[in-house]
Design an enzyme around this catalytic site. Structure first.
Site, short mmCIF file in Angstrom:
data_model
loop_
_atom_site.label_atom_id
_atom_site.label_comp_id
_atom_site.label_asym_id
_atom_site.label_seq_id
_atom_site.Cartn_x
_atom_site.Cartn_y
_atom_site.Cartn_z
N ARG A 104 14.17 1.94 1.63
CA ARG A 104 12.56 2.36 1.42
C ARG A 104 12.58 2.61 -0.24
O ARG A 104 11.67 2.00 -0.85
CB ARG A 104 12.13 3.34 1.95
N GLU A 137 12.56 -0.49 16.05
CA GLU A 137 12.12 -1.70 15.62
C GLU A 137 13.02 -2.56 15.71
O GLU A 137 12.96 -3.98 15.70
CB GLU A 137 11.67 -1.44 13.86
N TYR A 162 3.03 -3.79 14.86
CA TYR A 162 2.22 -2.85 14.07
C TYR A 162 1.30 -1.95 14.86
O TYR A 162 0.33 -1.60 14.41
CB TYR A 162 1.43 -3.56 13.03
N HIS A 212 9.16 -5.35 4.71
CA HIS A 212 8.98 -4.34 5.60
C HIS A 212 10.26 -3.44 5.53
O HIS A 212 11.40 -4.23 5.77
CB HIS A 212 8.42 -4.69 7.11
N ARG A 220 8.93 -4.38 -4.55
CA ARG A 220 7.14 -4.57 -4.40
C ARG A 220 6.58 -4.57 -5.99
O ARG A 220 5.91 -5.35 -6.06
CB ARG A 220 6.64 -3.23 -3.49
P1 IDP Z 1 4.97 0.58 4.71
O1 IDP Z 1 4.86 -0.96 4.92
O2 IDP Z 1 5.08 0.84 3.35
O3 IDP Z 1 5.79 1.35 5.54
P2 IDP Z 1 2.42 1.32 6.28
O4 IDP Z 1 1.64 2.35 5.95
O5 IDP Z 1 3.42 1.43 7.26
O6 IDP Z 1 3.31 0.72 4.89
O7 IDP Z 1 1.66 -0.07 6.32
C1 IDP Z 1 2.24 -0.99 7.04
C2 IDP Z 1 1.68 -2.51 6.28
O8 IDP Z 1 0.12 -2.59 6.43
C3 IDP Z 1 1.79 -2.56 4.69
O9 IDP Z 1 3.40 -2.83 4.50
C4 IDP Z 1 1.03 -3.44 4.27
O10 IDP Z 1 1.46 -4.84 4.21
C5 IDP Z 1 -0.26 -3.20 5.33
N1 IDP Z 1 -1.17 -2.08 4.50
C6 IDP Z 1 -0.86 -0.89 4.53
N2 IDP Z 1 -1.98 -0.10 3.74
C7 IDP Z 1 -2.87 -1.25 3.55
C8 IDP Z 1 -4.31 -1.20 2.95
O11 IDP Z 1 -4.71 -0.25 2.59
N3 IDP Z 1 -4.74 -2.42 2.81
C9 IDP Z 1 -4.18 -3.65 3.26
N4 IDP Z 1 -2.90 -3.47 3.82
C10 IDP Z 1 -2.46 -2.44 3.91
MG MG Z 2 5.53 1.68 7.50
#
Ligand code: IDP
Ligand code: MG
Length: 147
Positions: free
Chosen positions: A87, A128, A51, A117, A104
């Site tokens: 996605r 990845e 990450y 993820h 989700r």
């Molecule tokens: P994604 O998993 O839908 O691609 P990303 O923006 O890449 O979303 O964020 C990675 C992961 O970080 C998310 O899947 C979630 O677990 C966590 N995350 C993202 N935004 C937030 C937030 O605003 N608060 C807490 N955790 C978050």
């Molecule tokens: Mg992401």
């Protein structure tokens, strides 16, 4: 449309809830074939590295703690348009905003503990997948006449 590969992770909340089968069913029912799988307890270093793009975000520390709180299921999914399709099956990051029928929407606890993820682009999918799997750990699925 080309056959693509994407990295999928069932996060610790998904394993805790005992819904591995339900989640994989959604991938298989939508034409995404698991071609590599491994259960793993991520170390802090592994989660931080995975990450790394989020390291300046306020939720980074919590996210790493969550992702190392229990085992995950790492998978490579293969199929037509696999990156975008995965996605769509996953739904929006925040389950409150995720479309009906998505993983989700149906299973996630909150925006952090959101069950799955999925890689977000062909470039990131490559990076990845290589982060967790060697090419020799990925089975060769013959798509000829099978779409
Ligand atoms: P994604 O998993 O839908 O691609 P990303 O923006 O890449 O979303 O964020 C990675 C992961 O970080 C998310 O899947 C979630 O677990 C966590 N995350 C993202 N935004 C937030 C937030 O605003 N608060 C807490 N955790 C978050
Ligand atoms: Mg992401």
């Amino acid at each position: 449309m080309a056959i693509e590969r994407t990295l999928s992770i069932i996060k610790p909340d998904g394993l805790e809830k005992g819904i591995i089968g339900k989640i994989i069913d959604r991938f298989e029912s939508n034409g995404l074939k698991p071609v590599a799988m491994r259960m793993q307890q991520l170390s802090q270093k592994e989660a931080e590295g995975f990450y790394a793009v989020h390291k300046e975000r306020p939720f980074f520390k919590d996210l790493v703690a969550f992702m190392t709180s229990g085992p995950v299921l790492l998978m490579v999914l293969e199929g037509e348009n696999a990156i975008l399709k995965n996605r769509e099956i996953m739904g929006a990051t925040n389950p409150e905003k995720a479309a009906p029928g998505t993983i989700r929407k149906d299973f996630a606890t909150n925006v952090e503990k959101n069950t799955v993820h999925g890689s977000d682009s062909p470039e990131n999918a490559k990076i990845e997948i290589a982060y967790f799997f060697r090419e020799t750990e990925i089975v060769k699925y013959d798509w000829t006449g099978r779409k």
